[in-house]
Design a protein around this motif. Structure first.
Motif: not given
Length: 897
Positions: A125-127, A58-61, A117-119, A63-68
């Motif tokens: 991890t999220a999907l 959930e944290f990874c999800y 690679l990190v992205e 994070l990747v969905c945040s506008k920042t």
């Protein structure tokens, strides 16, 4: 194939069927819309260990969905794209600072790849990876990101491995992707895939809409594309049959066969007979020829772009047939009939089929734009009007406080003053147009002083306007600011001219030339065209971004594939197009070449100059000594087709669409007509508070002409009914600006405004949901203002009461007039009947007292009311010794005695 496997009963049928089923399911669940990639966490585990409700997942999800995170990602993509432009394919003429930059690029690129690679790992991890719906590899753009990241990482790993082995040093000032000694040529082809990195911007909704619209239009024009390809193939086969082997020539024009084209001959550069130069005779084939169907297709495609087609036609006219299967050199006008082939081809392909293809692209692109909003059941005009109503704002109306301001305002806004300014602008433009090369000194001075007078005149006009309107209000309008800037720039030109010693009367009049744009403000038709252009500019940026991305990607690929070709010397300028001014040696030069090709300027010669076998530049690490690539036959035609035929015509499609929108039926309300409502609102709301009493709104709409308003001839009763239809919400007895315009647009275009009260409430909720999807940038507070959930007090209730009251007053007035008219007629009839009673005396004595038929000719009343009336007969009857009282029912509503 599956049925054959099942019939034979092979042992591997089951795995193949499972693989086929999984592949079909995988391809059917690929998500092409980037908005669907991160809608929610899939209800499946990731890496077989992370459940959907896992905190780390959930944290990874989040994070990747945040506008920042998305802003950082797009910034990284932008910087990495710039990094591609800094890599140089050659080392000749590179300074030490650029050499240091080339050595540093590898570490910066490594940093960017690590971020990607990190992205990629965070998204996996999220999907999840790929086994279930909604996983990472079920997204089309995610798959592209994975391919780009991995193909960028492989050459980098090989580079560092070879560098640690000590095979070579990094003092060659070449980027790692161009160093064939550190990165093998087999892997260097992977560097081309890096140009897909800028395509990540297609995730942006506006750009994604343009791309999907373009691709959808290509799907629907497959039939016309097939017709063009079929006709092109027919002409290619005909050209191969007619001109096969006939497009050879010798560098020495006197030699006509390959056997004769041997040895050397003299060339006289610059027509100087005293300095001959010896060159070797070479038997050469024209780059555009008809030796096979593939070459014929390439030649015909170059011709249909109308670039260099006449040279191909002249080569065909001068061509000589094969003699004993031996190619012959050209002979002047040897086959004049051949021009018919080329003329017929140009008429059919260039003038008909190509334009038909472009027309289909434009029409289908417009239809795709309509289909995209078909679910909302709102056409383009309705969407534009609603967006204008939601985003428009009232502006301050200037009201002069002092008498001098009032006088100056009447002066500068008078019709006669505007006419004088218009004539002065025309004369100034005519005077400036008289400048030309070769004017005498006196004439130049005359033009200068005339322009000086006009500049002073317009400066006085601007000063009077600033005083009349006050600076605070004058500079609120962009057009006034533009006029002021042009005037100041003209005065600055005059000051610079006078400050020179001696004064230079030939100094430029660029700022004064901009006054011609002020004429647009005086011509309504031109203002309408200008409004169309401005509306088109709202979509132009996305098409422009698509064009920039395509040109950028092709320029980077061209720099990496053709950047090592040697530049032509002074004597070779006529033989190749790769020169000092036209090459792929660096990114700016490559960008200019691609822009030149996009405009169609001699692009076939540029293509042929990049073929395989071209000499290499000295500052390269290519060991073969031969540069260029046959990839040029795909590179340049594909770029010209995408950029010149498809994308550039999208600009034409957008402009045509907007003009079609403006020249339609003017009785239908359009967004460009709502400006009249805003102007009239400012007269009633001079302080731009955004609220007005309902009565002022009704008067405003009666002053505004249709289709925006109702017109001056609209009666009050009809205006009350129209106000009830608007049904704006009331806030403290006043209506807001946006709610009024929104209701006006909604009723004029009939957008979800029919039905009973409950139906209207449901329609409001449905319309609000549609607007939230259509215009996500509109604040929710604004939607609540125009479409509130609970409409406790609205204009409909007040004007319904006023309308009922008015109807009652009209009814009572009509009733009173009817009664008065009826009373007068009844009196006359009763008097006439009473005068006849003495004549009926004998007849009354013979009748019974209960028989009153004798009264029927005397009294005629309408059978509408049942009211008791007392009617006295003033003479004696034999049955009664006293007066007789008669009661008659029914009778008129008023009793008479």
């Amino acid at each position: 194939l599956m049925s054959v496997f099942l019939f034979k009963g092979c042992f591997f049928c089951t795995p193949v069927l499972k693989m086929y089923s999984w592949l079909k399911d995988y391809l059917g669940t690929i998500q092409f819309n980037p908005k669907e990639e991160l809608e929610e966490i899939p209800n499946h585990s990731a890496f077989f260990i992370l459940s959907p409700d896992n905190r780390f997942r959930e944290f990874c999800y989040k994070l990747v969905c945040s506008k920042t995170f998305q802003i950082i990602t797009y910034s990284t993509v932008f910087l990495s794209s710039i990094l591609l432009t800094l890599e140089l394919p050659i080392t000749e003429g590179i300074s030490e600072s650029l050499c240091l930059v080339q050595d540093t690029l590898v570490y910066i690129d490594l940093l960017f790849i690590c971020y990607f690679l990190v992205e990629m790992i965070l998204k996996m991890t999220a999907l999840g990876v790929f086994l279930h719906r909604g996983s990472y590899f079920r997204g089309f753009f995610n798959t592209i990101d994975f391919i780009v990241t991995i193909t960028s990482l492989i050459p980098l790993i090989v580079y560092f491995v070879n560098l640690n082995r000590g095979e070579t040093t990094r003092q060659e000032c070449l980027s790692y992707s161009y160093n064939s000694r550190l990165v093998p040529v087999a892997l260097s082809s992977l560097r081309v895939i890096r140009v897909l990195r800028p395509f990540r911007v297609f995730r942006i909704s506006g750009l994604y809409g343009v791309v999907t619209g373009l691709l959808s239009s290509l799907k629907s024009i497959g039939s016309i594309f097939l017709i063009d390809l079929l006709v092109l193939t027919i002409f290619a086969v005909m050209g191969t049959t007619i001109f096969r082997g006939r497009f050879f020539f010798c560098t020495d024009p006197l030699m006509t066969t390959e056997e004769e084209c041997r040895g050397s001959f003299f060339v006289y550069p610059s027509a100087d007979l005293s300095c001959p130069k010896v060159e070797k005779r070479v038997w050469v084939q024209n780059g555009l020829n008809f030796d096979n169907v593939g070459s014929s297709l390439l030649t015909l495609f170059a011709m249909l772009t109308a670039e260099g087609w006449q040279n191909v036609m002249y080569n065909g006219i001068n061509s000589v047939r094969l003699q004993d299967n031996v190619p012959q050199g050209p002979s002047l006008n040897n086959s004049p009939v051949s021009f018919l082939y080329f003329i017929i081809y140009m008429l059919i392909m260039t003038f008909v089929l190509v334009n038909l293809f472009v027309g289909f692209v434009i029409v289908t692109f417009q239809e795709v734009g309509v289909k995209a909003f078909r679910e909302t059941k709102l056409d383009r005009n309705q969407r534009n009007c609603l967006y204008y109503a939601l985003t428009a704002r009232p502006y301050l109306h200037y009201s002069p406080k002092f008498n001098i301001h009032q006088k100056l305002l009447e002066l500068v806004t008078h019709r006669f003053t505007k006419m004088i300014i218009f004539i002065a602008l025309l004369l100034n433009v005519v005077v400036l147009a008289m400048q030309r090369e070769g004017n005498s000194r006196e004439w130049i001075k005359v033009i200068y002083w005339i322009n000086f007078v006009f500049t002073v005149f317009f400066a006085m006009e601007t000063t009077l306007k600033i005083i009349a309107f006050t600076p605070a209000y004058y500079f609120r309008h962009g057009w006034n600011t533009f006029e002021c800037l042009v005037t100041l720039a003209s005065l600055l030109e005059i000051i610079i001219q006078q400050s020179l010693q001696p004064p230079d009367f030939e100094y430029t009049h660029i700022a004064s030339a901009y006054r011609v744009l002020r004429l647009l403000h005086f011509i309504p038709q031109v203002r309408l065209i200008l409004w169309t252009v401005l509306k088109s500019l709202e979509i132009f940026p996305w098409v422009g971004v698509l064009l920039v991305v395509v040109i950028f990607s092709y320029a980077v690929v061209g720099m990496q594939v053709f950047g090592t070709i040697r530049l032509a010397s002074i004597d070779e300028v006529d033989q190749t197009e790769i020169t000092v001014y036209n090459n792929f040696g660096n990114f700016p030069q490559a960008l200019l070449v691609m822009i030149r090709v996009a405009t169609g300027e001699n692009w076939p010669d540029v293509m042929l100059s990049c073929r395989e076998g071209r000499p290499c530049n000295n500052g390269t690490t290519v060991g073969s000594g031969s540069c260029g690539s046959d990839f040029t036959y795909f590179f340049f035609p594909s770029f010209f087709f995408i950029s010149a035929i498809l994308i550039l015509n999208l600009f034409v499609a957008i402009i045509i669409d907007n003009f079609d929108y403006l020249v339609r039926d003017r009785s239908i309300l359009g967004a460009h007509q709502l400006g009249a409502f805003v102007n009239l609102w400012s007269l009633y709301d001079s302080q731009a508070k955004g609220t007005l009493p309902p009565n002022d709104v009704m008067n405003l709409l009666r002053r505004c002409n249709p289709p925006v308003g109702w017109g001056k001839l609209c009666p009050h009763t009809l205006a009350y009914k129209k106000m009830m239809k608007l049904n704006m919400p009331l806030l403290e007895g006043r209506v807001t600006f946006n709610a009024t315009m929104f209701a006006l647009v909604r009723t004029a275009l009939k957008i979800h405004c029919e039905g009973c009260v409950n139906c209207v409430r449901v329609c409001n909720q449905d319309l609000k949901k549609k607007l939230e999807k259509l215009f996500p940038a509109i604040p929710h507070k604004k939607l609540e203002e125009v479409l509130p959930d609970s409409m406790a007090h609205t204009v409909r209730q007040e004007y319904a009461a006023l309308l009922i009251q008015q109807h009652w007053r009209n009814y009572t007035l009509r009733r009173k007039k009817t009664i008065q008219r009826f009373q007068g007629s009844q009196r006359r009839r009763l008097k006439a009947g009473l005068r006849r009673l003495p004549e009926l005396g004998p007849d009354l004595r013979e009748r019974k007292i209960s028989d009153f038929d004798f009264l029927s000719p005397l009294v005629s009343v309408p059978q509408k009311h049942s009211i008791l009336i007392k009617f006295r007969i003033p003479f004696p009857i034999c049955l009664l010794k006293s007066r007789l009282s008669l009661y008659v029912i029914p009778i008129a509503p008023v009793a008479f005695c």
